[in-house]
Scaffold this motif. Structure first.
Motif, PDB file in Angstrom:
ATOM      1  N   GLN A   1      -6.964   2.667  -9.354  1.00 55.20           N
ATOM      2  CA  GLN A   1      -6.264   3.810  -9.922  1.00 55.20           C
ATOM      3  C   GLN A   1      -7.193   4.906 -10.434  1.00 55.20           C
TER       4      GLN A   1
ATOM      5  N   ARG B   1       5.119  -3.240 -11.847  1.00 53.72           N
ATOM      6  CA  ARG B   1       5.400  -1.877 -11.400  1.00 53.72           C
ATOM      7  C   ARG B   1       4.127  -1.064 -11.183  1.00 53.72           C
TER       8      ARG B   1
ATOM      9  N   LYS C   1       1.177   0.745  -9.630  1.00 53.83           N
ATOM     10  CA  LYS C   1       0.952   1.335  -8.311  1.00 53.83           C
ATOM     11  C   LYS C   1      -0.325   2.172  -8.367  1.00 53.83           C
TER      12      LYS C   1
ATOM     13  N   GLY D   1       0.472   5.347  -9.975  1.00 52.92           N
ATOM     14  CA  GLY D   1       1.435   5.277 -11.072  1.00 52.92           C
ATOM     15  C   GLY D   1       0.863   5.832 -12.365  1.00 52.92           C
TER      16      GLY D   1
ATOM     17  N   THR E   1       4.187   3.075 -15.909  1.00 53.72           N
ATOM     18  CA  THR E   1       3.954   1.808 -15.218  1.00 53.72           C
ATOM     19  C   THR E   1       3.057   0.828 -15.970  1.00 53.72           C
TER      20      THR E   1
ATOM     21  N   ASP F   1      -3.933  -1.015  -1.303  1.00 53.56           N
ATOM     22  CA  ASP F   1      -2.641  -1.682  -1.128  1.00 53.56           C
ATOM     23  C   ASP F   1      -2.792  -3.199  -1.164  1.00 53.56           C
TER      24      ASP F   1
ATOM     25  N   GLU G   1      -3.360  -4.207  -4.774  1.00 51.78           N
ATOM     26  CA  GLU G   1      -2.126  -4.105  -5.543  1.00 51.78           C
ATOM     27  C   GLU G   1      -1.205  -5.288  -5.279  1.00 51.78           C
TER      28      GLU G   1
END
Length: 506
Positions: free
Chosen positions: A298, A352, A354, A357, A362, A468, A471
C-alpha cells in the motif's frame, strides 16, 4: 549491599522510585524491540535481499529463545539474586542489540536476535521480580500498575518512533537505541537497587530447558522451512514434537520442574491458558504480515505503518484498568468471550484491506475493534490466571502464562508462514498462467516467489500481480486469525461453571 528478602510484609523502601525506573526501562527495551521489529521487516528485506523464511527467522529466533528460557530465567533471579539476574539480562540484551545494529548478513542478525531473546528471558521476568521483592504488599499493586502502564505506553510509541528512525535514518538505529538505555539501567541498578533472592529457591531445571528449547526449535525450523513444499522436514517436526512430549513427562517426574504440571489441575487455569494461546497466536499472525502489507503493497512509510496500531494500544492502555474488575462483576466467561468475539470482528474487518484502500475505511475500523476486544479481555484473562491458583502459586502461574503467550507467537508466525506462502505461490501460478507479461518477467517473479511482497519488479502490471497475490494471502492469514479468536470465545464458554467458584491448585 544488604539482601532484601522480598517478603510481603516488609516495610516501605526508600529506593522504590529507582527500582521502578530500572524495571520500566529494562523491560521497555524488550517490549519496544518486540513491537518495532515488524515495522522494520520491509527495510531488512531490502537491505539483505532476504527471502520470506529469512524474515520469519529474524522474528522467530528471538521468540524461540525467549519462550524456551522464560521460565528458567525467572528461577535464576530467585536463586542467584534478582538484581544480578536482571542486570545480566540487560547486558546480554544490549550487547546483542549492538551486534544486530552492525549486522551485515541475515545470519548474523538472526543469531544476534536469538541472543536478545536470551537476555529478554532474564530481564522480562526479572523486572517484575525486582518490583515484587522491593515493595510491600500494600504498595506492590500500585507499583505493578505503574510498571504495566508505562510499558504499555512505550510499546505503543515504539513502532511509531522506530518507524520514524527507519524512515529518516536507518533500521540499525532501532537496535542501537537499546545501548544508552541499558547503560542507564546498569548505573541505576548498581547505585540504587538492592539485591534480593529467595532463600527457598530450587536449582534450575536444566534438562527441562534443554528439552523445551530443542523441541520448540526443531518444530519451528520444520514449520518455517516447510513453507516451500520442496524443503519440508516431517521427520524434524515429529522429532521436535517427541521432545516436547518428553518435556511434559520430565516435568511430571522432576523434583524441581520449570513448569509444575499440578497447577493445571485447576480447570480455570488450563482454560485460561488455552484462551491465551489462541488469542496471542491470532494477534501475532496478523501483526507480522500487516506492516508488510502496508509498506510493500500500500506504499506506507515506515513511520505511517508504525502509527497504524497506535489506536489499538491506546484503547488497551486506557480501558484495561476498568476492565480488570469485570471478572468480579460478571464472572470469567463473559469478558473473555466478548473480548474474543470483538477481536474476531476486528480481524474480519481487516479482510477489507486493498492495495488502494484508505486508512479510515479499510484499516481503522478493524484496528479499533481489535483494540476494544483485547482491552475487554486482557486484564480479565490475567485476573483469571491469578485467581485460579492459590496465593503461593501466583508467580508460577504468571510465568507459565507468559511462556504460553510467547510459544503461541512463535508457532503462529511459523504456521501462518506456511498458509501465506502456499497461497502466494498458488495465486502467482494462476495469475502468471493467464498473464501477458513477457516470459522473462514471469520467470523472474516465480523464481523470486519466496521474497513475497519484496519481489523487485519494474513493470507496473507485474507489481499489481504481486500485490494481488500478497493481498489474497494476507486475507487467508486474517481468516485463520479470525477463526482462532472465535475458538477462544468458544473456550471461554466452558469457564461458566467456574465463574463463581475457583478451583485452586495447592
Amino acid at each position: 549491599m544488604p539482601l532484601a528478602s522480598g517478603d510481603a510484609d516488609r516495610g516501605p523502601i526508600t529506593n522504590g522510585a529507582w527500582v521502578l525506573l530500572a524495571a520500566i526501562l529494562g523491560s521497555s527495551m524488550a517490549f519496544i524491540d518486540g513491537t518495532v521489529i515488524n515495522v522494520a521487516l520491509p527495510a531488512l528485506q531490502s537491505a539483505f535481499h532476504a527471502s520470506g523464511p529469512s524474515l520469519q527467522w529474524i522474528v522467530e529466533a528471538y521468540a524461540l529463545s525467549l519462550s524456551s528460557l522464560l521460565l528458567l530465567g525467572g528461577s535464576f533471579g530467585d536463586l542467584y539474586g534478582r538484581r544480578k539476574s536482571f542486570l545480566l539480562g540487560v547486558v546480554i540484551f544490549a550487547t546483542a542489540s549492538m551486534v544486530c545494529g552492525i549486522a551485515t548478513t541475515p545470519l548474523v542478525l538472526i543469531v544476534s536476535r536469538a541472543l536478545q531473546g536470551i537476555g529478554g528471558s532474564l530481564l522480562v521476568p526479572g523486572s517484575l521480580a525486582l518490583i515484587s521483592a522491593s515493595f510491600p504488599e500494600k504498595s506492590r499493586g500500585n507499583a505493578i500498575g505503574i510498571w504495566s502502564g508505562s510499558t504499555a505506553v512505550t510499546a505503543s510509541v515504539g513502532p511509531l518512533f522506530g518507524g520514524w528512525l527507519i524512515q529518516h535514518a536507518s533500521w540499525r538505529y532501532i537496535f542501537f537505541l537499546n545501548v544508552p538505555i541499558a547503560l542507564l539501567v546498569v548505573v541505576v541498578c548498581l547505585a540504587k537497587v538492592p539485591e534480593s533472592r529467595n532463600p527457598l529457591s530450587t536449582r534450575p531445571d536444566w534438562l527441562g530447558a534443554l528439552l523445551a528449547a530443542t523441541g520448540l526449535g526443531l518444530c519451528t525450523f520444520a514449520l518455517v522451512e516447510g513453507s516451500d513444499p520442496s524443503s519440508r522436514h516431517p521427520l524434524l517436526l515429529a522429532l521436535g514434537a517427541t521432545l516436547l512430549f518428553l518435556f511434559v513427562l520430565w516435568q511430571r517426574e522432576a523434583d524441581f520442574p520449570m513448569m509444575p504440571l499440578d497447577v493445571f489441575r485447576s480447570r480455570s487455569f488450563g482454560l485460561a491458558n488455552v484462551i491465551t494461546f489462541l488469542t496471542y497466536a491470532a494477534l501475532s499472525g496478523a501483526l507480522y504480515y500487516l506492516p508488510l502489507q502496508l509498506i510493500q503493497v500500500q506504499g506506507y512509510t515506515a513511520a505511517q505503518a508504525g502509527g497504524v496500531l497506535v489506536p489499538m494500544t491506546v484503547l488497551i492502555a486506557v480501558l484495561s484498568r476498568w476492565t480488570g474488575g469485570l471478572v468480579l462483576k460478571m464472572g470469567q466467561a463473559l469478558p473473555l468471550g466478548l473480548g474474543s468475539l470483538l477481536s474476531s470482528i476486528g480481524y474480519a474487518l481487516l479482510l477489507r484491506l486493498k492495495p488502494n484502500g484508505s486508512y479510515w475505511g479499510t484499516i481503522l475500523p478493524g484496528v479499533l475493534f481489535l483494540g476494544l476486544g483485547l482491552a475487554v479481555m486482557v486484564a480479565p484473562l490475567t485476573t483469571t490466571v491469578m485467581n485460579s491458583v492459590s496465593q503461593d502459586r501466583t508467580g508460577t502461574a504468571s510465568g507459565i502464562n507468559n511462556a504460553v503467550s510467547s510459544v503461541a507467537s512463535l508457532l503462529a508466525i511459523a504456521v501462518c508462514g506456511i498458509v501465506f506462502s502456499v497461497s502466494f505461490t498458488e495465486h502467482l501460478q494462476r495469475s502468471l498462467s493467464t498473464s501477458s507479461l513477457p516470459h522473462e518477467v514471469q520467470q523472474h517473479i516465480f523464481d523470486h516467489r519466496k521474497d513475497l511482497g519484496g519481489i523487485v519488479v519494474s513493470v507496473p502490471n507485474a507489481r499489481s500481480l504481486v500485490n494481488d497475490a500478497f493481498e489474497e494471502s494476507l486475507h487467508r492469514v486474517l481468516l485463520l486469525c479470525c477463526l482462532l479468536s472465535i475458538s477462544a470465545a468458544i473456550a471461554a464458554t466452558f469457564l461458566r461453571s467456574s465463574a463463581s467458584q475457583q478451583t485452586h491448585s495447592g
